[in-house]
Design an enzyme around this catalytic site. Structure first.
Site, PDB file in Angstrom:
ATOM      1  N   ASP A   1      43.463  53.156  44.741  1.00 15.17           N
ATOM      2  CA  ASP A   1      42.598  51.987  44.260  1.00 15.17           C
ATOM      3  C   ASP A   1      43.333  51.133  43.374  1.00 15.17           C
ATOM      4  O   ASP A   1      44.117  51.676  42.545  1.00 15.17           O
ATOM      5  CB  ASP A   1      41.372  52.528  43.488  1.00 15.17           C
ATOM      6  CG  ASP A   1      40.434  53.314  44.331  1.00 15.17           C
ATOM      7  OD1 ASP A   1      40.366  53.164  45.665  1.00 15.17           O
ATOM      8  OD2 ASP A   1      39.458  53.839  43.734  1.00 15.17           O
TER       9      ASP A   1
ATOM     10  N   ARG B   1      44.389  47.454  51.535  1.00  9.60           N
ATOM     11  CA  ARG B   1      42.905  47.330  51.654  1.00  9.60           C
ATOM     12  C   ARG B   1      42.741  46.224  50.763  1.00  9.60           C
ATOM     13  O   ARG B   1      43.171  46.070  49.672  1.00  9.60           O
ATOM     14  CB  ARG B   1      42.325  48.537  50.810  1.00  9.60           C
ATOM     15  CG  ARG B   1      40.842  48.469  50.677  1.00  9.60           C
ATOM     16  CD  ARG B   1      39.986  49.150  49.762  1.00  9.60           C
ATOM     17  NE  ARG B   1      40.106  50.504  49.720  1.00  9.60           N
ATOM     18  CZ  ARG B   1      40.251  51.468  48.961  1.00  9.60           C
ATOM     19  NH1 ARG B   1      40.079  51.150  47.515  1.00  9.60           N
ATOM     20  NH2 ARG B   1      40.312  52.767  48.952  1.00  9.60           N
TER      21      ARG B   1
HETATM   22  P1  FDA Z   1      30.430  39.532  47.173  1.00  9.72           P
HETATM   23  O1  FDA Z   1      30.397  40.152  45.978  1.00  9.72           O
HETATM   24  O2  FDA Z   1      30.706  38.343  47.624  1.00  9.72           O
HETATM   25  O3  FDA Z   1      28.827  40.247  48.060  1.00  9.72           O
HETATM   26  C1  FDA Z   1      28.679  39.910  49.185  1.00  9.72           C
HETATM   27  C2  FDA Z   1      27.055  40.517  49.853  1.00  9.72           C
HETATM   28  O4  FDA Z   1      27.325  41.857  49.728  1.00  9.72           O
HETATM   29  C3  FDA Z   1      26.138  40.205  48.467  1.00  9.72           C
HETATM   30  O5  FDA Z   1      25.464  38.982  48.741  1.00  9.72           O
HETATM   31  C4  FDA Z   1      25.267  41.476  48.809  1.00  9.72           C
HETATM   32  O6  FDA Z   1      24.548  41.266  49.975  1.00  9.72           O
HETATM   33  C5  FDA Z   1      26.177  42.481  49.155  1.00  9.72           C
HETATM   34  N1  FDA Z   1      26.638  43.199  47.855  1.00  9.72           N
HETATM   35  C6  FDA Z   1      27.818  43.067  47.467  1.00  9.72           C
HETATM   36  N2  FDA Z   1      28.099  44.160  46.513  1.00  9.72           N
HETATM   37  C7  FDA Z   1      26.903  44.810  46.276  1.00  9.72           C
HETATM   38  C8  FDA Z   1      26.303  45.843  45.299  1.00  9.72           C
HETATM   39  N3  FDA Z   1      26.898  46.407  44.559  1.00  9.72           N
HETATM   40  N4  FDA Z   1      24.951  46.140  45.747  1.00  9.72           N
HETATM   41  C9  FDA Z   1      24.251  45.678  46.596  1.00  9.72           C
HETATM   42  N5  FDA Z   1      24.875  44.646  47.495  1.00  9.72           N
HETATM   43  C10 FDA Z   1      26.110  44.195  47.380  1.00  9.72           C
HETATM   44  N6  FDA Z   1      37.503  46.611  43.851  1.00  9.72           N
HETATM   45  C11 FDA Z   1      38.529  46.674  42.946  1.00  9.72           C
HETATM   46  O7  FDA Z   1      38.908  46.027  42.006  1.00  9.72           O
HETATM   47  N7  FDA Z   1      39.650  47.794  43.286  1.00  9.72           N
HETATM   48  C12 FDA Z   1      39.458  48.578  44.351  1.00  9.72           C
HETATM   49  O8  FDA Z   1      40.110  49.525  44.606  1.00  9.72           O
HETATM   50  C13 FDA Z   1      38.231  48.472  45.084  1.00  9.72           C
HETATM   51  N8  FDA Z   1      38.034  49.091  46.105  1.00  9.72           N
HETATM   52  C14 FDA Z   1      36.993  48.887  47.170  1.00  9.72           C
HETATM   53  C15 FDA Z   1      36.803  49.439  48.204  1.00  9.72           C
HETATM   54  C16 FDA Z   1      35.902  49.364  49.220  1.00  9.72           C
HETATM   55  C17 FDA Z   1      35.657  50.118  50.634  1.00  9.72           C
HETATM   56  C18 FDA Z   1      35.066  48.212  48.963  1.00  9.72           C
HETATM   57  C19 FDA Z   1      34.025  47.610  49.952  1.00  9.72           C
HETATM   58  C20 FDA Z   1      35.068  47.487  47.671  1.00  9.72           C
HETATM   59  C21 FDA Z   1      35.920  47.802  46.887  1.00  9.72           C
HETATM   60  N9  FDA Z   1      36.320  47.167  45.534  1.00  9.72           N
HETATM   61  C22 FDA Z   1      37.363  47.573  44.730  1.00  9.72           C
HETATM   62  C23 FDA Z   1      35.037  46.222  45.212  1.00  9.72           C
HETATM   63  C24 FDA Z   1      35.204  44.796  45.366  1.00  9.72           C
HETATM   64  O9  FDA Z   1      36.460  44.174  44.860  1.00  9.72           O
HETATM   65  C25 FDA Z   1      34.173  43.678  45.121  1.00  9.72           C
HETATM   66  O10 FDA Z   1      33.650  44.149  43.903  1.00  9.72           O
HETATM   67  C26 FDA Z   1      32.785  44.408  46.201  1.00  9.72           C
HETATM   68  O11 FDA Z   1      33.301  44.619  47.540  1.00  9.72           O
HETATM   69  C27 FDA Z   1      31.813  43.265  46.085  1.00  9.72           C
HETATM   70  O12 FDA Z   1      32.371  42.059  46.843  1.00  9.72           O
HETATM   71  P2  FDA Z   1      32.037  41.769  48.238  1.00  9.72           P
HETATM   72  O13 FDA Z   1      33.337  41.625  48.988  1.00  9.72           O
HETATM   73  O14 FDA Z   1      31.226  42.900  48.951  1.00  9.72           O
HETATM   74  O15 FDA Z   1      31.438  40.392  48.148  1.00  9.72           O
END
Ligand code: FDA
Length: 302
Positions: A131, A180
């Site tokens: 991570d 990732r």
């Molecule tokens: P965005 O935040 O724009 O959200 C898009 C949509 O997704 C929202 O409108 C909502 O519908 C849904 N959504 C997102 N988060 C949600 C929540 N918490 N609860 C409910 N719905 C939600 N970060 C990091 O800094 N270091 C890391 O190592 C990782 N590792 C990691 C692994 C995996 C498998 C994932 C999916 C994510 C991470 N992250 C991470 C977290 C990442 O950086 C980010 O903060 C979250 O994924 C939210 O961003 P989205 O890309 O989902 O889009």
């Protein structure tokens, strides 16, 4: 936006952490995002997901240990997780954090702990994902990922909100280290990260395209429908088959999109946390979505 900063600030508050982690309502509160407290509960969830065609990345919750003994114990917890994966013949991987492996205490001991887990992963045909934490750790995390990848399969994480990430992605592609790609979950100064969501999203799309074109089995980690659609469209346009990359999402978030991707024939891996030290992870999830705050209040005080 203010809720994001507030919850990221609270994620480092030790008083609130002690209170919440010992709350009698804790399980009720966390079960949506966290598989359970024990490895057995975690492996049950992962086995169940696999029956539905979804792979897992096991995350033993915990960050920033205070002694080298604790750091070594973190590594042993992951060795046990890999033994469990092998015993149940799962296609799971593990996902670690370098602060949990003692990087703040001794970079050399941290690297040795990571190597121990990477070699174990290699011996059972699995992989270790590392991570990415706050920008204070970016260089150290990438250094460790590069060193460890010489000894076994490793994936590193790149955060699209960092200005530096294009250069990092290109370097990982050259070194053939799988990446990732996520947006980034920490509170960063504008000097290192894009403050606006529109800029982060645009950077994410650019990096996604670079990874699909030149990366080694990249993982596109997001719940954002716009990012998902752009990825599938780009793969189709470039003739990149669905077995050359995977999508990743967090356990319990956007299950509707998870189902849809699997039905469409895409590879999906869920990041599935377990353990008792759930507070910082949980608070970062709240920070990402204001609606989750109402969910917290309802469950804590009902
Ligand atoms: P965005 O935040 O724009 O959200 C898009 C949509 O997704 C929202 O409108 C909502 O519908 C849904 N959504 C997102 N988060 C949600 C929540 N918490 N609860 C409910 N719905 C939600 N970060 C990091 O800094 N270091 C890391 O190592 C990782 N590792 C990691 C692994 C995996 C498998 C994932 C999916 C994510 C991470 N992250 C991470 C977290 C990442 O950086 C980010 O903060 C979250 O994924 C939210 O961003 P989205 O890309 O989902 O889009």
């Amino acid at each position: 936006m203010w809720t994001r900063h507030l919850f990221l600030k609270l994620s480092a508050n030790s008083t609130l952490r002690r209170w919440m982690e010992s709350s009698p309502h804790a399980r009720h509160l966390t079960e949506r995002f966290i598989a359970g407290e024990t490895l057995e509960q975690e492996l049950d969830v992962c086995a169940n997901l696999e029956q539905q065609g979804v792979w897992a990345a096991l995350d033993h919750l915990g960050e920033s240990v205070t002694t080298l003994d604790e750091a070594a114990q973190s590594a042993e917890a992951y060795v046990a997780a890999l033994d469990g994966i092998a015993a149940r013949k799962l296609a799971s991987v593990v996902s670690i954090k370098i602060t949990q492996f003692g990087v703040d205490l001794s970079p050399a001991a941290c690297l040795a702990n990571v190597v121990r887990v990477v070699e174990k992963g290699k011996s059972i045909g699995s992989r270790v994902e590392i991570d990415m934490e706050s920008s204070r750790y970016t260089d150290r995390t990438l250094y460790i990922a590069e060193q460890a990848s010489a000894l076994g399969p490793v994936r590193c994480v790149i955060q699209a909100y960092l200005h530096r990430s294009r250069a990092d992605v290109e370097r990982m592609n050259r070194l053939r280290i799988p990446v990732r790609l996520c947006k980034g979950a920490y509170d960063e100064p504008v000097t290192v990260a894009f403050p606006s969501k529109a800029d982060v999203d645009e950077h994410y799309l650019q990096l996604m395209r670079t990874l699909l074109d030149d990366g080694t089995y990249p993982a596109i980690a997001t719940h954002d429908p716009r990012m998902l659609e752009a990825t599938t469209a780009y793969a189709l346009e470039r003739g990149i088959s669905a077995d050359r990359f995977e999508f990743q999402m967090l356990y319990g978030i956007r299950r509707d999109l998870q189902r849809k991707l699997v039905e469409q024939g895409y590879r999906l891996r869920l990041y599935v946390p377990y353990g008792t030290a759930w507070y910082p992870y949980f608070m970062r999830r709240l920070a990402e979505r204001p609606a989750n705050v109402f969910f917290l209040v309802r469950n804590l005080f009902h």
